[in-house]
Design a protein around this motif. Structure first.
Motif, PDB file in Angstrom:
ATOM      1  N   ALA A  27       0.862  -1.179   0.000  1.00 17.63           N
ATOM      2  CA  ALA A  27       0.000   0.000   0.000  1.00 17.63           C
ATOM      3  C   ALA A  27       0.896   1.226   0.000  1.00 17.63           C
ATOM      4  N   ALA A  43      -5.051   6.058  -0.843  1.00 19.22           N
ATOM      5  CA  ALA A  43      -3.968   5.072  -0.917  1.00 19.22           C
ATOM      6  C   ALA A  43      -4.132   4.202  -2.160  1.00 19.22           C
ATOM      7  N   ILE A  45      -3.302   0.240  -3.419  1.00 17.72           N
ATOM      8  CA  ILE A  45      -2.928  -1.102  -2.968  1.00 17.72           C
ATOM      9  C   ILE A  45      -2.743  -1.983  -4.188  1.00 17.72           C
ATOM     10  N   ILE A  65      -6.597   5.037   3.554  1.00 18.20           N
ATOM     11  CA  ILE A  65      -5.956   4.587   4.783  1.00 18.20           C
ATOM     12  C   ILE A  65      -6.472   5.428   5.939  1.00 18.20           C
ATOM     13  N   ASP A  66      -6.838   4.760   7.009  1.00 20.08           N
ATOM     14  CA  ASP A  66      -7.393   5.417   8.194  1.00 20.08           C
ATOM     15  C   ASP A  66      -6.519   5.074   9.394  1.00 20.08           C
ATOM     16  N   LEU A  67      -5.713   6.045   9.812  1.00 24.87           N
ATOM     17  CA  LEU A  67      -4.911   5.904  11.033  1.00 24.87           C
ATOM     18  C   LEU A  67      -5.329   6.943  12.071  1.00 24.87           C
ATOM     19  N   SER A  96      -8.352   1.195  12.812  1.00 27.44           N
ATOM     20  CA  SER A  96      -7.339   1.651  11.858  1.00 27.44           C
ATOM     21  C   SER A  96      -7.136   0.583  10.801  1.00 27.44           C
ATOM     22  N   GLY A  97      -6.932   1.023   9.580  1.00 22.16           N
ATOM     23  CA  GLY A  97      -6.744   0.100   8.479  1.00 22.16           C
ATOM     24  C   GLY A  97      -7.049   0.788   7.158  1.00 22.16           C
ATOM     25  N   PHE A  98      -7.482  -0.025   6.189  1.00 26.67           N
ATOM     26  CA  PHE A  98      -7.781   0.503   4.863  1.00 26.67           C
ATOM     27  C   PHE A  98      -9.255   0.269   4.541  1.00 26.67           C
ATOM     28  N   ASP A 129      -7.444  -4.733   7.392  1.00 21.19           N
ATOM     29  CA  ASP A 129      -6.570  -4.277   8.458  1.00 21.19           C
ATOM     30  C   ASP A 129      -5.567  -5.373   8.788  1.00 21.19           C
TER      31      ASP A 129
END
Length: 335
Positions: A27, A43, A45, A65-67, A96-98, A129
């Motif tokens: 990613a 993002a 992938i 992407i979620d952080l 958190s993840g995609f 994730d």
């Protein structure tokens, strides 16, 4: 920035443009960071397969992407079965993840269309994730009968996929269900039978025939064929090709006006096997009752034996041996 997924979760798909070295699924994203606790960005992938769901290829055309610990992407949601299992109910912002909101899914090669192109569906709202992929996929009319090579082939037998349901929770295949029709070749003609099928994690398929109780197709002049619930379809996957075998049990009514008005009623067949390779037709047993409406040329016909005779690789004849009673007032009969 680049992130690489564990090979225990995702498998890379070799691609001369996107992944020429067959490296781990990657990613990549670019972002100007202002708050490390609120990072959300577009993002990319690389295409992948999911470990435990063999054959299905995923290509995300849009991913995020979620952080962030504060918020989630727009239109994002976590399925209840996911939040309960991970203890995130009510605190989804901590996930958190995609978020994969646009994905093209290619079905395994055994579902290729008659022109060898992949069968594809477009899906939305998948989450990925560190624990794996979660997806609840439902699609219609993936393979259809027509003249544009849009049906599938089971070693020569055409089939459709009218409905697909695929349920994946953290890389665990919970459900893979198919519905459609199969064109069963019977002595040069095609009869469509409804089917329902399930796939397991070992890439095995379990088919069940769902046809109406009464069918009409020219099986040795049969005007009506009734299939019993014990009828089924056995399908194996060998070298990414479906190898089917129909195993039918039921009874049929036969009427041939061109052959001295032959009329046979309630001829039962057990385990009539129809294959894609020779011998294409075989049967375990035929049975028949002593019925007054078994007729040949208007005369009563007492059946002694019914069997199959392969005339050539493309045609199998039904041999009927019996006695004809030429007079209702005499016990004399000829065979």
């Amino acid at each position: 920035a680049n992130m690489f997924f564990s090979e225990d979760i995702l498998k890379p798909i070799p691609d001369e443009n996107q992944n020429p070295d067959n490296e781990r699924v990657r990613a990549s994203f670019q972002v100007a960071i202002q708050d490390w606790n609120d990072l959300i960005a577009e993002a990319h992938i690389s295409p992948f397969e999911v470990v435990g769901v063999d054959g299905f290829k995923f290509e995300a055309s849009r991913a995020i992407i979620d952080l962030s610990d504060i918020r989630n992407p727009a239109n994002f949601y976590l399925p209840q079965r996911y939040t309960i299992g991970r203890g995130l109910a009510g605190v989804e912002n901590l996930w958190s993840g995609f978020y994969l909101n646009e994905v093209i899914v290619s079905l395994p090669p055994q579902f290729n269309k008659t022109d060898t192109s992949y069968a594809e569906i477009r899906v939305n709202d998948l989450i990925l994730d560190a624990y794996g992929l979660t997806a609840d996929i439902s699609a219609q009319n993936i393979l259809v009968f027509g003249n544009d090579h849009s049906a599938g082939k089971m070693s020569g037998w055409s089939f459709s996929v009218d409905q697909l349901e695929l349920d994946i929770l953290l890389n665990d295949l919970k459900k893979a269900r198919l519905e459609g029709q199969l064109e069963l070749p019977i002595n040069g003609t095609d009869q469509r039978l409804d089917y329902m099928a399930f796939m397991d994690v070992q890439n095995r398929y379990f088919f069940r025939l769902e046809s109406a109780d009464s069918l009409n197709f020219p099986l040795w002049g049969a005007s009506q064929v009734e299939l019993y619930p014990s009828s089924y379809l056995s399908v194996k996957v060998i070298d990414n090709v479906f190898l089917p075998q129909a195993n039918l049990s039921g009874k049929m009514q036969i009427g041939l006006d061109t052959f001295n008005d032959l009329k046979l009623s309630d001829i039962e067949f057990e385990e009539l096997r129809i294959r894609t390779k020779s011998p294409k037709l075989s049967v375990k047993a035929f049975s028949f009752g002593e019925r007054e409406d078994q007729l040949l040329g208007g005369f009563p016909l007492n059946i002694n034996q019914v069997s199959l005779n392969e005339v050539n690789p493309l045609s199998t004849a039904l041999d009927v041996q019996g006695l004809i009673n030429l007079s209702p007032f005499s016990s004399t009969a000829i065979s």
